[in-house]
Each structure stands twice: as C-alpha cells, then as structure tokens.
Motif scaffolding. Structure first.
Motif, PDB file in Angstrom:
ATOM      1  N   ASN A  39       0.822  -1.220   0.000  1.00  5.47           N
ATOM      2  CA  ASN A  39       0.000   0.000   0.000  1.00  5.47           C
ATOM      3  C   ASN A  39       0.855   1.269   0.000  1.00  5.47           C
ATOM      4  N   GLU A  40       1.994   1.200   0.669  1.00  3.32           N
ATOM      5  CA  GLU A  40       2.914   2.345   0.690  1.00  3.32           C
ATOM      6  C   GLU A  40       3.331   2.712  -0.734  1.00  3.32           C
ATOM      7  N   SER A  43       0.320   3.912  -3.029  1.00  2.86           N
ATOM      8  CA  SER A  43      -0.060   5.315  -2.804  1.00  2.86           C
ATOM      9  C   SER A  43       0.971   6.258  -3.419  1.00  2.86           C
ATOM     10  N   GLU A  44       2.242   5.883  -3.441  1.00  4.36           N
ATOM     11  CA  GLU A  44       3.275   6.692  -4.093  1.00  4.36           C
ATOM     12  C   GLU A  44       3.078   6.737  -5.605  1.00  4.36           C
ATOM     13  N   ASP A  46       0.276   6.757  -7.202  1.00 10.66           N
ATOM     14  CA  ASP A  46      -0.789   7.734  -7.412  1.00 10.66           C
ATOM     15  C   ASP A  46      -1.379   7.670  -8.823  1.00 10.66           C
ATOM     16  N   TYR A  50      -4.728  -0.113  -6.755  1.00 13.24           N
ATOM     17  CA  TYR A  50      -5.177  -0.527  -5.426  1.00 13.24           C
ATOM     18  C   TYR A  50      -4.792  -1.977  -5.193  1.00 13.24           C
TER      19      TYR A  50
END
Length: 185
Positions: A39-40, A43-44, A46, A50
């Motif tokens: 998840n880290e 999210s980076e 972007d 998911y």
C-alpha cells in the motif's frame, strides 16, 4: 526428544547443502507487513492502483495482486511494488519467494474497487442462497450493486414472449462470488 533433534539436524544439513533452510526453522512473514509495504508503494504511484489481495503460503511464497481503477496494471507498477516489498523484508531473517501481478480476468472479485472498475460490463453473480444472476453491472453503492438484464416474459394479451428489462439490487452480504463474463465477438 534426542531423536527429533538428530532428525532436525540431519534434515537441516541436507537442506543447507542444497542452499535452503530447513522448513522446521522457517519463520513466517507477517501478512500485515506485506500489505503495509504494498500500500505504501501503491499510494506513491498515485495512478488509481489498489491492492486486491495478499497470500502467503507456509513456505513463504508471497503472492500480491494489484489492479487499477481506470486502466490495467502496468509491468512497471508490478515491478515497483515488488521492489518496495523485497527491499524492506530481510532475506537473512526469512527467505521468501515474491510474485506481484494483476488478478486474472477469470478470477472472482475480491474488493469493492473491482466492482467499480467493471461498471458497464457483463458479470455473473453467484448468490449465497440460491442460483446466480447474469447481467450488466450498472452501479456500485456502499452496501449493494445494481445489476440490469433482459429476459423473455409472456405478457397478457400477447402470443409471443417479449424481452423485458429487469433490474436488481444485490446486497454484498448476499454475494458468494462475482466474475466478469468473458465474451468473444
């Protein structure tokens, strides 16, 4: 007791000769840690990606599935997530095999985002209680999905059956499995 120790020692020696640790002494990788690392990086990135699923076998084979809302997952996205996980887990502490991929087209949906991604597509929903429903996924709400389909019905005063539009709200709790219907045109 002594027999077990000698057996484990011999097994370890044989495994080490082949470059592997004994399964008796393997430690497990925490699923929560892999989820956090995946998840880290997601999210980076972007880019609408998911996390779909993380599976870890007793032999520390890790399978991470990622998808994207607006498009398909690129190989570079998979590589990026894989590198973030691999660089943050210690192979000295625990050896592992890592695979990062998108979920297969024939696999059932596992998370809500997969429903959102497939709005407008034909899906087959298997229900917990009885049977299944096939139709077009028209919307996804917090607690349910809306499915539309057509079926032939006899209408009073008509000799032939007529195609009638049907719609159903299906609660997520009532869904056993949902898959995309693959068609070749």
């Amino acid at each position: 007791y002594i027999f077990f120790f000698i057996f484990a020692q011999k097994l370890t020696e044989r495994k080490l000769l082949r470059g592997r640790k004994s399964p008796l002494f393997l430690s497990m990788i925490r699923k929560e840690k892999v989820i956090e690392l995946a998840n880290e990086r997601i999210s980076e990135l972007d880019n609408g990606s998911y996390l779909v699923d993380v599976k870890i076998t007793p032999t520390n084979s890790i399978l991470v599935e990622i998808d994207a809302i607006n498009n398909s997952v690129s190989v570079n996205d998979c590589i990026s997530v894989s590198r973030n996980i691999e660089h943050n887990l210690d192979r000295e502490e625990c050896d592992f095999e890592l695979k990062v991929s998108s979920p297969g087209l024939d696999q059932p949906f596992k998370v809500r985002q997969q429903y959102v991604k497939n709005i407008g597509r034909a899906v087959k929903v298997v229900l917990n209680s009885h049977g299944s429903v096939e139709g077009t996924l028209s919307s996804v709400e917090d607690d349910f999905i809306v499915l539309n389909w057509e079926e032939k019905e006899r209408i009073e005063g008509k000799k032939k059956k007529v195609m009638v539009a049907k719609s159903a709200n299906i609660n997520f709790n009532d869904i056993k499995e949902t898959k995309v219907v693959i068609t070749f045109k």
